[in-house]
Design an enzyme around this catalytic site. Structure first.
Site, short mmCIF file in Angstrom:
data_model
loop_
_atom_site.label_atom_id
_atom_site.label_comp_id
_atom_site.label_asym_id
_atom_site.label_seq_id
_atom_site.Cartn_x
_atom_site.Cartn_y
_atom_site.Cartn_z
N HIS A 6 -27.48 37.86 14.15
CA HIS A 6 -28.08 36.51 14.05
C HIS A 6 -28.72 36.06 15.48
O HIS A 6 -28.25 36.12 16.34
CB HIS A 6 -26.93 35.61 13.91
N HIS A 48 -36.30 29.13 16.83
CA HIS A 48 -35.69 28.81 15.81
C HIS A 48 -35.96 27.24 15.39
O HIS A 48 -36.34 26.89 14.25
CB HIS A 48 -34.04 28.91 16.12
#
Length: 100
Positions: A6, A48
């Protein structure tokens, strides 16, 4: 079972950086998931958040910054914000990519 890193290896190295992706590969993941944003001039960078504030030493929204401005930023651990092209060169088929 498929192993997915991740944001690279976010628990080991600052997320969405080349260092994090390299660490995920070293750990043996099958895929690396990364997050993508567009710069003001239409380039794809690996971030992100909508802003660069949390992970870099800079401030502002990635969509308001040019690629040149983003490339001058350093992450909080001293790396550069990578482009999608940087990630493709680094991974070079060694791991699958999940692009978000």
């Amino acid at each position: 079972m498929i192993r997915i890193g991740h944001r690279g290896a976010a628990g080991h190295v600052l997320e969405n950086t080349l260092g994090s992706i390299e660490k995920a590969i070293e750990l043996g993941v099958d895929y690396v998931e990364i997050d993508l944003r567009l710069t003001r001039d239409g380039h794809i960078v690996v971030l992100h958040d909508a802003t660069v504030d949390r992970t870099t030493r800079g401030h502002g929204r990635s969509k308001d910054l040019t690629l040149g401005q983003v490339k001058r930023l350093k992450t909080k651990d001293g790396q550069h914000v990578p482009t999608l092209e940087d990630v493709l060169k680094l991974t070079d088929g060694r791991v699958g990519l999940m692009l978000e």
